[in-house]
Design a protein around this motif. Structure first.
Motif, PDB file in Angstrom:
ATOM      1  N   GLN A 197       0.827  -1.204   0.000  1.00 47.84           N
ATOM      2  CA  GLN A 197       0.000   0.000   0.000  1.00 47.84           C
ATOM      3  C   GLN A 197       0.866   1.261   0.000  1.00 47.84           C
ATOM      4  O   GLN A 197       0.610   2.213  -0.746  1.00 47.84           O
ATOM      5  N   ASP A 198       1.909   1.272   0.818  1.00 46.35           N
ATOM      6  CA  ASP A 198       2.767   2.454   0.884  1.00 46.35           C
ATOM      7  C   ASP A 198       3.701   2.570  -0.316  1.00 46.35           C
ATOM      8  O   ASP A 198       4.088   3.677  -0.705  1.00 46.35           O
ATOM      9  N   LEU A 199       4.080   1.441  -0.914  1.00 49.43           N
ATOM     10  CA  LEU A 199       4.838   1.498  -2.162  1.00 49.43           C
ATOM     11  C   LEU A 199       4.006   2.158  -3.256  1.00 49.43           C
ATOM     12  O   LEU A 199       4.475   3.053  -3.968  1.00 49.43           O
ATOM     13  N   LEU A 200       2.765   1.714  -3.376  1.00 48.56           N
ATOM     14  CA  LEU A 200       1.883   2.263  -4.401  1.00 48.56           C
ATOM     15  C   LEU A 200       1.540   3.719  -4.114  1.00 48.56           C
ATOM     16  O   LEU A 200       1.347   4.522  -5.037  1.00 48.56           O
ATOM     17  N   GLY A 201       1.474   4.059  -2.841  1.00 50.91           N
ATOM     18  CA  GLY A 201       1.167   5.438  -2.467  1.00 50.91           C
ATOM     19  C   GLY A 201       2.369   6.360  -2.520  1.00 50.91           C
ATOM     20  O   GLY A 201       2.236   7.573  -2.293  1.00 50.91           O
ATOM     21  N   GLY A 202       3.553   5.807  -2.790  1.00 54.78           N
ATOM     22  CA  GLY A 202       4.744   6.627  -2.892  1.00 54.78           C
ATOM     23  C   GLY A 202       5.345   7.024  -1.564  1.00 54.78           C
ATOM     24  O   GLY A 202       6.209   7.911  -1.506  1.00 54.78           O
ATOM     25  N   HIS A 203       4.933   6.370  -0.481  1.00 55.85           N
ATOM     26  CA  HIS A 203       5.426   6.734   0.848  1.00 55.85           C
ATOM     27  C   HIS A 203       6.742   6.045   1.194  1.00 55.85           C
ATOM     28  O   HIS A 203       7.403   6.412   2.164  1.00 55.85           O
ATOM     29  N   VAL A 204       7.088   5.019   0.447  1.00 63.22           N
ATOM     30  CA  VAL A 204       8.372   4.342   0.611  1.00 63.22           C
ATOM     31  C   VAL A 204       8.963   4.177  -0.786  1.00 63.22           C
ATOM     32  O   VAL A 204       8.235   3.975  -1.765  1.00 63.22           O
ATOM     33  N   ASP A 205      10.282   4.299  -0.888  1.00 60.27           N
ATOM     34  CA  ASP A 205      10.914   4.387  -2.201  1.00 60.27           C
ATOM     35  C   ASP A 205      11.094   3.050  -2.905  1.00 60.27           C
ATOM     36  O   ASP A 205      10.979   2.964  -4.129  1.00 60.27           O
TER      37      ASP A 205
END
Length: 328
Positions: A197-205
């Motif tokens: 979810q955070d990968l897709l949201g751009g919150h983790v590189d």
């Protein structure tokens, strides 16, 4: 059934004939009751899927029901400890991973309360889960060299997510950092779903994620895959180079899935399970199912598995010590 002399004639010697009682017993051994295959993880993951498919296949020949019981928790240690300390009559097996049987011994206090070699007898290694290095789409890198250059330009700025502290994806990251000579900030998530979810949201590189976790997103263009941390290219993403091909040697970090029995299980029971499981893995339908679920069939018999396991335990112990990784 062949008598001893007939068996000797077919196998070429009396030494083989001397093994006839054990050979025959192994072919006819059946459990005294239904069999439980423990999966030390929640239902629905790759290990669970593998266990259910293999259990279904061996139930008929055994003449008993074979059920799968999910016993999650403690980085797989709770279920593993239960099997290690449970009945050794051939009615309880475990389908598990490198986490429980290669890294927990170096990560958890007292290894989680069991020993992966002394307390278990290997049945077979069945499949690998390759780790794919993926980056968010707006990270300005298109290959491994560019990622390394960016990481060296601004040490610690790039965040790399994993499925948890001490998880296979975390240890793969630490191995990569040491081999590539880069400093990246580790961000631990509680499982693959929040990480994705955070990968897709751009919150983790970026992340070293298993193929089943990110394959659909990569194919849909929602994440960019740049390399695979494996000795071989991914059959699911064959255009991707291995990390070695991309210029960094020594980052081979496939997760693996295999089956074990308690160490004290009778030899005839072990022989029967080993033969049955290897026969299952010869079936094209089984191998295709594994492949469709993002796994790569990689069968090793018990002796090959034991030798591989000893090397894997040693390898990850060195990574854990060097990176000073502590379990949560």
């Amino acid at each position: 059934m062949l008598n001893r002399r007939q068996f000797a004639a077919l196998t070429g010697g009396t030494a083989a004939a001397a093994l006839l009682p054990e050979f025959a017993f192994a072919q006819t051994w059946t459990p005294p009751k239904g069999v439980t295959v423990v999966v030390p993880y929640p239902a629905g993951g790759p290990t669970d899927s593998l266990a259910r498919l293999v259990s279904q296949e061996i139930a008929g020949p055994l003449g008993h029901t074979v059920i799968v019981e999910n016993v999650p928790g403690g980085a797989g240690a709770i279920g593993s400890r239960r099997v290690a300390q449970g009945p050794a009559d051939g009615t309880v097996l475990i389908a598990t991973t490198n986490q429980t049987h290669a890294t927990n011994i170096s990560l958890l206090p007292d290894g989680g309360g069991y020993h992966p070699v002394k307390d278990f007898a290997p049945i077979a290694l069945l499949a690998d889960l390759q780790h794919v290095l993926v980056v968010k789409n707006d990270l300005p890198v298109k290959n491994l060299a560019e990622l390394i250059a960016l990481a060296k330009k601004d040490p610690g700025k790039i965040n790399c997510g994993s499925t948890g502290q001490g998880s296979a994806s975390h240890l793969t990251l630490e191995l990569f950092k040491s081999k590539a000579g880069v400093n990246m900030t580790h961000v631990a998530y509680k499982g693959s779903a929040p990480l994705l979810q955070d990968l897709l949201g751009g919150h983790v590189d970026c992340s070293f994620a298993t193929t089943p976790t990110v394959l659909g997103q990569v194919q849909a263009g929602k994440l960019r895959a740049i390399a695979v941390a494996s000795p071989k290219r991914s059959p699911h993403l064959p255009e991707l180079p291995t990390i070695a091909e991309a210029g960094v040697k020594g980052v081979e970090a496939d997760a693996w899935l295999g089956m074990f029995a308690p160490a004290a299980v009778p030899a005839a029971a072990l022989a029967r399970y080993r033969a049955l499981v290897l026969d299952v893995m010869k079936k094209e339908s089984v191998r295709e199912t594994f492949f469709k679920q993002g796994m790569v069939p990689n069968v090793k018999n018990d002796k090959e598995f034991a030798a591989f396991l000893a090397q894997d335990i040693k390898r990850w112990a060195e990574v854990i010590k060097t990176a000073n990784v502590k379990a949560e």
